[in-house]
Design an enzyme around this catalytic site. Structure first.
Site, PDB file in Angstrom:
ATOM      1  N   CYS A 132     -32.677  54.856  -7.640  1.00 51.78           N
ATOM      2  CA  CYS A 132     -32.066  56.104  -8.095  1.00 51.78           C
ATOM      3  C   CYS A 132     -31.126  55.790  -9.245  1.00 51.78           C
ATOM      4  CB  CYS A 132     -31.295  56.758  -6.941  1.00 51.78           C
ATOM      5  SG  CYS A 132     -30.448  58.286  -7.396  1.00 51.78           S
ATOM      6  N   GLU A 175     -36.301  64.093  -6.266  1.00 51.82           N
ATOM      7  CA  GLU A 175     -35.523  64.985  -7.138  1.00 51.82           C
ATOM      8  C   GLU A 175     -35.133  66.275  -6.419  1.00 51.82           C
ATOM      9  OE1 GLU A 175     -34.391  63.596  -9.639  1.00 51.82           O
ATOM     10  OE2 GLU A 175     -35.799  61.925  -9.625  1.00 51.82           O
ATOM     11  N   HIS A 178     -32.083  65.684  -4.423  1.00 50.40           N
ATOM     12  CA  HIS A 178     -30.863  65.735  -5.231  1.00 50.40           C
ATOM     13  C   HIS A 178     -30.317  67.160  -5.317  1.00 50.40           C
ATOM     14  CE1 HIS A 178     -29.910  61.813  -6.791  1.00 50.40           C
ATOM     15  NE2 HIS A 178     -31.145  61.595  -7.234  1.00 50.40           N
TER      16      HIS A 178
END
Length: 220
Positions: A132, A175, A178
């Site tokens: 990441c 993603e 996130h």
């Protein structure tokens, strides 16, 4: 999400942009050519640990500029994907430039994504090494399903459906996590999380130096 070194981006005719095949596409996406480099947030910063806000205004210059900046920032950091809160903006948006396991390069952005995963009884979980950009220098095995469908919108508000297999499916899941306020560290056992943070402490300065060199090479 960071790119493992053996997964270099294929450049050629096997490219899908915003989910659609194209004949050719440049190694440096056109969005990145217009963008400016932004600082990548690091795990522990508050913006990474809260759910992002829905995008409600489409087709604006500000949204286009954010996407351009995210593409260039992702390239400089050698990423396969980048969420908006990784550049300090709490909006439900991510960009990607990611290969799948068949060597097809996927490039695009997705706004307000909703992730569809196979039912628990039919999904296949794969343990694979994951990194990441907000956990610089660390890489750990994370279980993810090998197929994912993400539904959302492009910057002009047009609906998109993006399907991923293998490594690209992992990118879509990473993603989207996130944007929910999670990093892959949240999926690790306590001992593995500590190991990832140890790796980051040991390697982060080298990673930052590499990013500075790459930014300079791209004229930023």
């Amino acid at each position: 999400m960071s790119v493992r070194h053996e997964r270099s981006r294929p450049v050629g005719r096997r490219v899908r942009v915003q989910g659609r095949p194209v004949d050719t596409y440049p190694a440096l996406p056109t969005e990145a050519e217009r963008g400016s480099v932004r600082r990548v947030t690091v795990v522990g910063e508050e913006v990474l640990s809260r759910p992002c806000r829905e995008v409600t205004e489409f087709g604006t210059p500000e949204l286009s500029a954010l996407i351009d900046d995210m593409f260039l920032t992702m390239q400089v950091a050698d990423g396969a994907g980048l969420a908006a809160n990784q550049v300090g903006v709490d909006l439900r948006l991510f960009v990607y430039d990611c290969p799948d396991d068949q060597g097809i390069r996927h490039v695009g952005h997705l706004i307000n994504p909703v992730l569809d995963l196979p039912e628990p009884g039919s999904r296949r979980l794969v343990d694979d090494v994951e990194g990441c950009l907000s956990v610089p220098g660390a890489a750990m095995a994370v279980p993810r399903t090998d197929h994912a469908v993400a539904r959302g919108f492009d910057k002009d508000g047009n609906p998109l459906v993006i399907e991923g297999q293998g490594y690209f499916a992992r990118c879509l899941q990473h993603e989207t996590d996130h944007l929910m306020g999670h990093t892959y560290l949240d999926r690790l056992a306590k001992r593995d999380r500590k190991e990832a943070l140890r790796q980051m402490a040991d390697r982060r300065e080298d990673v930052f130096a590499q990013r500075a060199v790459k930014a300079a090479g791209l004229g930023h």
